[in-house]
Enzyme design. Structure first.
Site, PDB file in Angstrom:
ATOM      1  N   ASN A 145       7.781  -8.358  12.289  1.00 13.04           N
ATOM      2  CA  ASN A 145       8.146  -7.253  11.402  1.00 13.04           C
ATOM      3  C   ASN A 145       7.441  -7.287  10.050  1.00 13.04           C
ATOM      4  O   ASN A 145       7.223  -6.238   9.442  1.00 13.04           O
ATOM      5  CB  ASN A 145       9.675  -7.271  11.194  1.00 13.04           C
ATOM      6  CG  ASN A 145      10.089  -6.444  10.001  1.00 13.04           C
ATOM      7  OD1 ASN A 145      10.127  -5.217  10.072  1.00 13.04           O
ATOM      8  ND2 ASN A 145      10.367  -7.096   8.870  1.00 13.04           N
ATOM      9  N   ALA A 146       7.071  -8.489   9.557  1.00 15.23           N
ATOM     10  CA  ALA A 146       6.512  -8.590   8.196  1.00 15.23           C
ATOM     11  C   ALA A 146       5.332  -7.637   8.049  1.00 15.23           C
ATOM     12  O   ALA A 146       4.497  -7.533   8.944  1.00 15.23           O
ATOM     13  CB  ALA A 146       6.065 -10.030   7.926  1.00 15.23           C
ATOM     14  N   ASP A 194       4.371 -18.268   4.654  1.00  9.92           N
ATOM     15  CA  ASP A 194       3.486 -17.112   4.504  1.00  9.92           C
ATOM     16  C   ASP A 194       2.705 -16.997   5.815  1.00  9.92           C
ATOM     17  O   ASP A 194       1.905 -17.885   6.133  1.00  9.92           O
ATOM     18  CB  ASP A 194       2.541 -17.347   3.316  1.00  9.92           C
ATOM     19  CG  ASP A 194       1.548 -16.210   3.146  1.00  9.92           C
ATOM     20  OD1 ASP A 194       1.314 -15.457   4.124  1.00  9.92           O
ATOM     21  OD2 ASP A 194       0.996 -16.072   2.037  1.00  9.92           O
ATOM     22  N   TYR A 254      -4.093   0.035   5.988  1.00  9.03           N
ATOM     23  CA  TYR A 254      -2.795  -0.045   6.682  1.00  9.03           C
ATOM     24  C   TYR A 254      -2.873   0.646   8.049  1.00  9.03           C
ATOM     25  O   TYR A 254      -2.417   0.105   9.062  1.00  9.03           O
ATOM     26  CB  TYR A 254      -1.747   0.617   5.787  1.00  9.03           C
ATOM     27  CG  TYR A 254      -0.325   0.552   6.277  1.00  9.03           C
ATOM     28  CD1 TYR A 254       0.388  -0.652   6.260  1.00  9.03           C
ATOM     29  CD2 TYR A 254       0.345   1.705   6.716  1.00  9.03           C
ATOM     30  CE1 TYR A 254       1.718  -0.700   6.676  1.00  9.03           C
ATOM     31  CE2 TYR A 254       1.658   1.662   7.125  1.00  9.03           C
ATOM     32  CZ  TYR A 254       2.347   0.457   7.103  1.00  9.03           C
ATOM     33  OH  TYR A 254       3.661   0.418   7.516  1.00  9.03           O
ATOM     34  N   ASN A 305      -3.514   8.100   7.497  1.00  9.41           N
ATOM     35  CA  ASN A 305      -2.835   8.574   6.284  1.00  9.41           C
ATOM     36  C   ASN A 305      -3.763   8.448   5.087  1.00  9.41           C
ATOM     37  O   ASN A 305      -4.490   7.449   4.969  1.00  9.41           O
ATOM     38  CB  ASN A 305      -1.553   7.756   6.058  1.00  9.41           C
ATOM     39  CG  ASN A 305      -0.525   8.513   5.252  1.00  9.41           C
ATOM     40  OD1 ASN A 305      -0.702   9.705   4.970  1.00  9.41           O
ATOM     41  ND2 ASN A 305       0.546   7.843   4.891  1.00  9.41           N
ATOM     42  N   GLY A 363      15.165  -4.955   3.930  1.00 11.22           N
ATOM     43  CA  GLY A 363      14.687  -3.758   4.618  1.00 11.22           C
ATOM     44  C   GLY A 363      14.887  -3.809   6.120  1.00 11.22           C
ATOM     45  O   GLY A 363      15.920  -4.250   6.632  1.00 11.22           O
ATOM     46  N   ILE A 364      13.854  -3.392   6.836  1.00 11.74           N
ATOM     47  CA  ILE A 364      13.946  -3.279   8.297  1.00 11.74           C
ATOM     48  C   ILE A 364      14.146  -4.667   8.925  1.00 11.74           C
ATOM     49  O   ILE A 364      14.938  -4.829   9.859  1.00 11.74           O
ATOM     50  CB  ILE A 364      12.670  -2.585   8.840  1.00 11.74           C
ATOM     51  CG1 ILE A 364      12.617  -1.126   8.342  1.00 11.74           C
ATOM     52  CG2 ILE A 364      12.632  -2.620  10.361  1.00 11.74           C
ATOM     53  CD1 ILE A 364      11.312  -0.385   8.643  1.00 11.74           C
ATOM     54  N   LYS A 372      -2.247  -0.964  11.660  1.00 14.13           N
ATOM     55  CA  LYS A 372      -1.143  -0.509  12.514  1.00 14.13           C
ATOM     56  C   LYS A 372      -1.655   0.110  13.816  1.00 14.13           C
ATOM     57  O   LYS A 372      -0.956   0.106  14.827  1.00 14.13           O
ATOM     58  CB  LYS A 372      -0.247   0.473  11.746  1.00 14.13           C
ATOM     59  CG  LYS A 372       0.491  -0.172  10.561  1.00 14.13           C
ATOM     60  CD  LYS A 372       1.442  -1.275  11.006  1.00 14.13           C
ATOM     61  CE  LYS A 372       2.388  -1.738   9.905  1.00 14.13           C
ATOM     62  NZ  LYS A 372       3.228  -2.876  10.312  1.00 14.13           N
ATOM     63  N   THR A 421      13.884   2.613   2.861  1.00 12.38           N
ATOM     64  CA  THR A 421      13.854   1.196   2.455  1.00 12.38           C
ATOM     65  C   THR A 421      13.314   1.118   1.020  1.00 12.38           C
ATOM     66  O   THR A 421      12.933   2.143   0.439  1.00 12.38           O
ATOM     67  CB  THR A 421      12.896   0.367   3.340  1.00 12.38           C
ATOM     68  OG1 THR A 421      11.577   0.878   3.170  1.00 12.38           O
ATOM     69  CG2 THR A 421      13.278   0.390   4.794  1.00 12.38           C
TER      70      THR A 421
HETATM   71  P1  NAD Z   1       9.629  -4.346   3.127  1.00 14.56           P
HETATM   72  O1  NAD Z   1       8.504  -4.436   2.172  1.00 14.56           O
HETATM   73  O2  NAD Z   1      10.968  -3.976   2.606  1.00 14.56           O
HETATM   74  O3  NAD Z   1       9.775  -5.740   3.935  1.00 14.56           O
HETATM   75  C1  NAD Z   1       8.660  -6.448   4.433  1.00 14.56           C
HETATM   76  C2  NAD Z   1       8.998  -7.916   4.467  1.00 14.56           C
HETATM   77  O4  NAD Z   1       7.832  -8.629   4.912  1.00 14.56           O
HETATM   78  C3  NAD Z   1       9.347  -8.457   3.077  1.00 14.56           C
HETATM   79  O5  NAD Z   1      10.523  -9.220   3.149  1.00 14.56           O
HETATM   80  C4  NAD Z   1       8.138  -9.323   2.728  1.00 14.56           C
HETATM   81  O6  NAD Z   1       8.452 -10.394   1.864  1.00 14.56           O
HETATM   82  C5  NAD Z   1       7.700  -9.785   4.102  1.00 14.56           C
HETATM   83  N1  NAD Z   1       6.306 -10.244   4.060  1.00 14.56           N
HETATM   84  C6  NAD Z   1       5.251  -9.616   3.491  1.00 14.56           C
HETATM   85  N2  NAD Z   1       4.137 -10.390   3.583  1.00 14.56           N
HETATM   86  C7  NAD Z   1       4.509 -11.530   4.234  1.00 14.56           C
HETATM   87  C8  NAD Z   1       3.821 -12.698   4.613  1.00 14.56           C
HETATM   88  N3  NAD Z   1       2.522 -12.883   4.327  1.00 14.56           N
HETATM   89  N4  NAD Z   1       4.502 -13.679   5.251  1.00 14.56           N
HETATM   90  C9  NAD Z   1       5.820 -13.515   5.541  1.00 14.56           C
HETATM   91  N5  NAD Z   1       6.526 -12.419   5.195  1.00 14.56           N
HETATM   92  C10 NAD Z   1       5.885 -11.441   4.546  1.00 14.56           C
HETATM   93  O7  NAD Z   1       9.149  -3.350   4.267  1.00 14.56           O
HETATM   94  P2  NAD Z   1       9.968  -2.516   5.347  1.00 14.56           P
HETATM   95  O8  NAD Z   1       9.984  -1.121   4.907  1.00 14.56           O
HETATM   96  O9  NAD Z   1      11.251  -3.189   5.690  1.00 14.56           O
HETATM   97  O10 NAD Z   1       8.936  -2.604   6.572  1.00 14.56           O
HETATM   98  C11 NAD Z   1       9.064  -3.514   7.650  1.00 14.56           C
HETATM   99  C12 NAD Z   1       7.977  -3.234   8.662  1.00 14.56           C
HETATM  100  O11 NAD Z   1       8.046  -1.869   9.080  1.00 14.56           O
HETATM  101  C13 NAD Z   1       6.561  -3.411   8.107  1.00 14.56           C
HETATM  102  O12 NAD Z   1       5.726  -3.928   9.121  1.00 14.56           O
HETATM  103  C14 NAD Z   1       6.154  -2.016   7.748  1.00 14.56           C
HETATM  104  O13 NAD Z   1       4.758  -1.863   7.722  1.00 14.56           O
HETATM  105  C15 NAD Z   1       6.799  -1.237   8.862  1.00 14.56           C
HETATM  106  N6  NAD Z   1       7.029   0.197   8.577  1.00 14.56           N
HETATM  107  C16 NAD Z   1       7.906   0.606   7.621  1.00 14.56           C
HETATM  108  C17 NAD Z   1       8.100   1.970   7.398  1.00 14.56           C
HETATM  109  C18 NAD Z   1       9.098   2.486   6.373  1.00 14.56           C
HETATM  110  O14 NAD Z   1       9.243   3.703   6.264  1.00 14.56           O
HETATM  111  N7  NAD Z   1       9.793   1.656   5.651  1.00 14.56           N
HETATM  112  C19 NAD Z   1       7.390   2.896   8.136  1.00 14.56           C
HETATM  113  C20 NAD Z   1       6.481   2.446   9.080  1.00 14.56           C
HETATM  114  C21 NAD Z   1       6.331   1.083   9.314  1.00 14.56           C
END
Ligand code: NAD
Length: 468
Positions: free
Chosen positions: A310-311, A283, A375, A369, A240-241, A379, A409
């Protein structure tokens, strides 16, 4: 996940169908393709209000692009440096304008009171229809809190409403409008931000205000790889991101430590192998995580320059139905872990001079939300953390946040189709963003010349209708 509607309305049949049914017809956004790509091309029109302070620096930055520059000759006060020094051709705004512009740039820093806002109208009224598809509007004003007189503060604050409204009007062309608020004497710090907001790197950033503070001169960098020699830590980098952030920072020259939970190691290894980085299984919520991360950095490098938190996870339930572990996990991963990691890195002096910390908030953290009290709390907390830390960081370190909106994503692909479609369309650009849009914004924060960009929360949401 692919946006089939976006593809359909950009076929001849789809265009006609969308028009006759009054449906949104989003224009596909252009993204950054090559590292040697100019940040802006085509025709760029520059204007200024009386007493403009940033125009010479703007001219310098713009002159480094192959764009054909014009200056608004009707604005008599445009300084000589922009007219002469920067090879801009005069353009009368009185008559019919033939050119189409890839960018309209206005320096409003000289405004002294609200009557000066008329210069904004005079510049944009005759030209806004001439903005090309996927074009850019960029306005530069003065940070209102730094204005002594209330009338001056009002004029500069007013630019926010102007830019946010323009962004809503031009979004249907795939175009964006953004505002930079400069601290007094911060003109020299503009360069990396002007380049970002005029380029296709900011394709999904619209209706935003970024604050730029005064700084020491930035070190010279290679334009194609400005992060050369930097070490970056990216948490949640296996997909993802996070994967896109890792790839983008590596593209810009950084060596990346990708971190993710043990079950994601195979995926993480693929990401880090492809960019010559290192993978760290951890973790981030475990008690030992900060020390494990610091040990890893110490073992392989002499410190870390860029820390990207980012996690993240979602555990959605309405509050009355939410089990306590949903609450605890969401706060721990999205918020508390970041504080503990930063604390350890700083305690061991592993975060280097001119370092960058970037946190990921969300529009849920700004607007709230349904079903996401946990969440949104986390955030929102991220924003509070960034704003408070920004006042404390030293040695040229900056801390900023991005607040993504709807990004395509695995997280958003898992949403029910009605919510997914609403999320995609409810923004000025009528489409979802891509992980790379978030990554490019982070790369702008991380740029060595972005040393004046501190304590910002920039939304990467196509100007979502939700939230501020
Ligand atoms: P995703 O779920 O695809 O990826 C998140 C990653 O974080 C995963 O690889 C996961 O394994 C890792 N992770 C989770 N818990 C963890 C932990 N305890 N230790 C280490 N790694 C851990 O999510 P995404 O969509 O790529 O989102 C990335 C970031 O962007 C997040 O912080 C999310 O909240 C934020 N975000 C995403 C969106 C969206 O539309 N996708 C919107 C707003 C914010």
């Amino acid at each position: 996940m692919s946006d089939l509607y976006l593809r359909f309305v950009n076929t001849p049949v789809g265009k006609t169908a969308a028009q006759s049914l009054g449906l949104p017809a989003p224009v596909p956004l252009k993204r950054w393709k090559r590292s040697d790509q100019p940040f802006v091309e085509g025709n760029v029109l520059v204007g200024a209000a009386d007493g403009a302070k940033a125009i010479a620096n703007l001219g310098q930055t713009l002159s480094a692009s192959p764009a054909k520059l014009f200056h608004a000759s009707d604005i008599a006060t445009l300084t000589d440096s922009a007219k002469a020094g920067n090879k801009a051709k005069p353009l009368s705004l009185g008559g019919e304008i033939e050119e189409r512009f890839s960018a309209l740039v206005f320096d409003a820093t000289g405004m002294k009171d609200t009557t000066d806002l008329r210069a904004v109208y005079d510049f944009f009224h005759p030209t806004i229809r001439k903005l090309a598809a996927q074009g850019r509007v960029l306005v530069i004003g003065q940070e209102p809190s730094s204005c002594r007189s209330p009338a001056k503060a009002a004029a500069h604050q007013a630019l926010e409403g102007f830019v946010r409204s323009v962004a809503k009007e031009i979004g249907k062309k795939g175009a964006t409008a953004n505002l930079l608020w400069l601290a007094p004497s911060a003109e020299k710090a503009l360069d990396s931000s002007v380049r970002f907001f005029l380029s296709s790197r900011s394709a999904y950033v619209s209706g935003q205000v970024a604050r730029i503070g005064k700084t020491a001169d930035a070190p010279a960098t290679s334009p194609a790889a400005p992060l050369t020699g930097k070490v970056a830590l990216v948490t949640g980098a296996s997909r993802g991101i996070g994967a896109s952030i890792a790839e983008t920072l590596a593209r810009d020259g950084a060596t990346v430590i990708g971190l993710d939970i043990p079950p994601a190691m195979d995926e993480l290894q693929k990401v880090t192998d492809a960019i010559g980085g290192k993978a760290l299984s951890c973790d981030i919520t475990s008690d030992t995580a900060p020390a494990e991360i610091a040990d890893f950095i110490q073992k392989h490098f002499d410190g870390v320059d860029l820390v990207i938190h980012n996690a993240g996870i979602t555990r959605d339930k309405t509050l009355g139905n939410m089990p306590e572990h949903f609450w605890d996990m969401t706060i721990a991963v999205n918020l508390t872990a970041e504080e503990h990691i930063d604390e350890e890195l700083m305690k061991r002096e592993l975060l280097k001079e001119n370092g960058r910390i970037v946190c990921i908030s969300s529009i849920s953290g700004i607007a709230g939300n349904f079903g996401q009290t946990n969440y949104s709390t986390a955030k929102s907390g991220v924003i509070g953390y960034v704003e408070a830390m920004a006042k404390q960081v030293k040695n040229g370190v900056t801390i900023n946040a991005v607040a993504p909106g709807f990004i395509e994503t695995q997280m958003t692909a898992a949403m029910p189709i009605t919510i997914r479609e609403a999320g995609r369309r409810m923004n000025s650009l009528s489409q979802g963003g891509l992980p790379v849009d978030v990554a490019e914004t982070i790369a702008w924060y991380c740029h060595p010349a972005s040393n004046g960009v501190n304590g910002n929360v920039v939304r990467v949401c196509g100007q979502s209708l939700i939230g501020k």
